[in-house]
Design an enzyme around this catalytic site. Structure first.
Site, PDB file in Angstrom:
ATOM      1  N   GLU A   1      14.684  30.611  14.093  1.00 46.39           N
ATOM      2  CA  GLU A   1      14.336  30.658  15.565  1.00 46.39           C
ATOM      3  C   GLU A   1      13.064  30.250  16.153  1.00 46.39           C
ATOM      4  OE1 GLU A   1      12.706  35.082  13.357  1.00 46.39           O
ATOM      5  OE2 GLU A   1      14.891  35.407  13.643  1.00 46.39           O
TER       6      GLU A   1
ATOM      7  N   GLU B   1      20.530  35.634   7.920  1.00 42.78           N
ATOM      8  CA  GLU B   1      20.328  36.992   7.354  1.00 42.78           C
ATOM      9  C   GLU B   1      21.141  37.696   7.666  1.00 42.78           C
ATOM     10  OE1 GLU B   1      16.061  36.738   9.482  1.00 42.78           O
ATOM     11  OE2 GLU B   1      15.505  35.238   8.996  1.00 42.78           O
TER      12      GLU B   1
END
Length: 711
Positions: free
Chosen positions: A132, A200
């Site tokens: 991220e 994820e």
């Protein structure tokens, strides 16, 4: 070993493997990030025993012990650099330093250090550039360095949305369905030319996630979808104690920390004390190595499909049992023959269904696949896969003719109905069954009351404000329109009409409660709800549709026929097997770090709650219902921040539901799928309610009876 790209898939030793993974942090509830080798080994052993085959070291290289153990026990690893720029999103320039060459050394050095330290571990099959941090030139440089240092492994980075540098197309929490656009999973299947993983998904926060089966079915159906990693392994609670010495777990915001994401790190499949949550059992079932399909259960014919990528199924013994309700009728063991990875084979179990069938009984076939020999991760006889089927031999129950005289008396505000060994009392003003007395003991302390509310679960976090501040779903109201009763020689019928809604709502339910009380003590209950008012203004999703009752607290023993043994919901029920289970009110409760709705059991046909003298209450409906029981009201769970805030009521709460809403993963990911939602819909909830003494007739025998309505 060999790891390489081959068109739309990546291959490990020539096979397009499927990740059945979890994201893992180094964590200990007392020591924080300081963990021992022994603790890490416990993690790996537990993962192997729950069919997990892969770890992503989110979001930094893990303790060196982890890689030694993954090599030893056999786990795939995505090793991830210590790199995250999440906060730059708030600047409006997420790639501020990721696309700035002045930061190149800071980025690249992380990659170099990780590869130099970990390169000799065969368990590592991907290097991950970080997490991220948007995308930019520094990630391209990291990839170049990684490929030069180690051309034997592939490079992963989820933030490389166009897959310019990474070898793998990786996404997070990609939706299965979306109300306004094509969901990402569908787009990936249609358009992607790269192998795909979900680094994820399935946000395991509190009660949930839902939809694990839907994701896994997609992985199996498409070669390019090569699995994913649940977020995440542990609930990161900090062990704490009240002044009275009661243990609980603190989380964000409990330490004077601001800003804080509150309980957002209470998001694992393991609770802080290493207790597996129901979601871990669900995941184990969804990713298990053997898929069992019934071909002809009357003849014992089944088909086994191997979900292994390499292993042969001959490492298992098949153990089967046939149960009549809860009684073992027959069992046996078969040594599985050679079934190569990803192949299927039909087998015939050597049972013969020639026993005398008992009217009203239910018959179940349970199959357990157990290791033939001890491995380095589990002992001989350990179960890695299982299956459950109801045999197609159920017969009609025994028709019972209700008998016994009744006396009904109406006073100013109550109606009392008296039989030979029971008393039923109604409040004629509030339209409520006040109590049911059996053999002088009050067993039901408040009868059925309609409810559409359940305490929010952690995965509801994005819609709690909408539920409470817009629709006021937690503020329920019931207005009694009429209370009527009539009697015959055999029964008394009570009919209550109500209007049910929430504060400030233009929509409402028109409800009709019907009770038929027989001289035998049986009560046939029915609740009908009809959507009314400004129907279009109703919320698109309701937490539940059902009733709650209060039962004498001494009735703490539970026996039921339904899905069990752990809680299950419409989008999380694969590990919930049909059968007859024994439990207690305390054990039916899942003690999540953050209190929330829990404990539901689906497809329940009957449930009995009894005290230590076997006296209690019996609830049954052949069509099935959802039920849960605990010592807490929904608003107790809603208002409690920690488990130590919960104070037991002096009664048992019993919930019987027509529908329970799905769980979803909307704290971070897919919300409740349309097909699993509870909506503002017409419903009809019926069941038999009986006070009984187990010394005269037990719950299983009661379940074989059928009471017919005379009205």
């Amino acid at each position: 070993r060999s790891i390489r790209l081959a068109g739309e898939v990546f291959l490990v030793n020539g096979v397009a493997i499927k990740f059945k993974g979890v994201n893992r942090h180094d964590y200990n509830p007392r020591n924080g990030r300081v963990v021992s080798k022994e603790e890490i080994e416990k993690d790996i052993l537990l993962m192997k025993r729950f069919n997990i085959n892969a770890i992503r070291t989110s979001h930094y290289p893990a303790s060196a012990y982890l890689y030694d153990l993954c090599d030893e026990y056999g786990m795939y690893v995505i090793d991830e650099t210590d790199l995250e720029c999440h906060g730059f999103e708030l600047t409006g320039k997420y790639d501020w330093i990721s696309d700035d060459p002045k930061w190149e050394m800071s980025y690249v050095s992380r990659m170099v250090r990780m590869i130099e330290r970990d390169k000799n571990h065969p368990s590592i099959i991907f290097w991950s550039l970080g997490n991220e941090s948007a995308f930019g030139t520094n990630f391209v440089k990291m990839t170049e360095v990684a490929k030069k240092m180690d051309p034997t492994r592939l490079v992963h980075y989820e933030g490389d949305f166009e897959v310019e540098a990474a070898d793998i197309y990786s996404t997070m929490y990609s939706w299965l369905e979306h109300p306004t656009k094509q969901p990402l999973m569908e787009t990936i299947i249609k358009e992607s030319k790269k192998p795909h993983i979900l680094c994820e998904y399935g946000h395991a926060m509190g009660n949930g996630p839902g939809n694990l089966k839907e994701y896994q079915d997609l992985f199996y159906a498409h070669d390019k979808l090569q699995g994913g990693f649940i977020w995440e392994w542990f609930d990161h609670g900090i062990e704490s104690y009240t002044e009275a010495g009661e243990k609980y777990y603190r989380y964000g915001g409990d330490f004077g920390d601001d800003p804080s994401n509150k309980d957002f790190c209470i998001d694992g499949m393991l609770m802080p004390d290493r207790t597996p949550s129901p979601s871990l059992y669900e995941y184990k079932k969804v990713i298990e190595p053997i898929q069992t399909t019934a071909i002809d259960l009357n003849r014992g014919e089944i088909e086994l499909l191997s979900r292994f990528d390499f292993q042969n199924l001959q490492i298992f013994d098949l153990y089967y049992t046939i149960l009549e309700d809860q009684t073992l009728i027959e069992d046996g063991t078969i040594s599985l023959p050679s079934i190569p990875a990803r192949k299927s084979l039909q087998l015939t179990l050597p049972y013969v269904l020639n026993f005398s069938v008992k009217p009203g009984a239910s018959y179940f076939l349970n199959i357990s696949y157990r290791l033939k020999a001890t491995t380095n991760y589990a002992p001989k006889g350990y179960e890695l896969a299982s299956a459950n089927f109801e045999l197609p031999i159920k017969t009609e129950g025994l028709a019972i003719v209700s008998s016994g005289s009744l006396q009904a008396e109406q006073f100013e505000t109550t109606l009392t109905i008296t039989g030979a060994n029971f008393v039923v009392v109604f409040d004629t003003v509030r339209g409520m069954l006040l109590k049911l007395i059996r053999d002088g003991q009050t067993i039901l302390e408040r009868g059925p009351k309609f409810t559409l509310w359940r305490a929010p679960i952690s995965n509801d976090m994005e819609i709690i404000d909408e539920m409470k501040k817009r629709d006021f779903l937690h503020l329920e109201h019931e207005i009694v329109s009429s209370f009527d009763w009539k009697e015959s020689e055999q029964a008394v019928q009570v009919t209550v009409k109500t209007i049910n809604s929430t504060t400030n709502s233009a929509w409402h339910y028109k409800c009709t409660y019907s009770y038929t009380i027989y001289g035998s003590g049986d009560i046939l209950f029915n609740l009908e709800g009809t959507p009314s008012g400004k129907i279009d203004s109703a919320p698109a999703m309701l937490p539940r549709l059902g009733i709650s009752m209060h039962v004498n607290k001494d009735l703490n023993q539970v026996k039921y026929l339904g899905r069990g043994p752990r809680e299950n919901y419409v989008d999380s029920k694969e590990a919930g097997y049909l059968g007859v289970y024994d439990s207690t009110v305390a054990d039916m409760f899942t003690n999540y770090v953050v209190p929330q709705a829990n404990g539901n059991r689906m497809d329940t046909r009957w449930v009995a709650l009894t005290d230590d003298r076997d006296q209690g209450i019996f609830i049954a409906e052949e069509e099935g219902f959802n039920f849960s029981t605990s010592y807490y009201e929904e608003f107790d769970l809603d208002n409690a921040k920690h488990t130590c805030d919960l104070k037991e009521r002096d009664y048992v709460v019993v919930n019987i539901d027509y529908k329970q809403n799905a769980l979803g993963s909307y704290s971070c990911g897919q919300w409740q799928l349309e097909k699993y939602r509870t909506t503002f819909e017409k419903f009809n909830l019926s069941f038999r309610l009986t006070g009984f003494n187990g010394k005269e007739i037990d719950a299983v025998a009661l379940s074989h009876e059928v009471i017919q309505s005379i009205f």
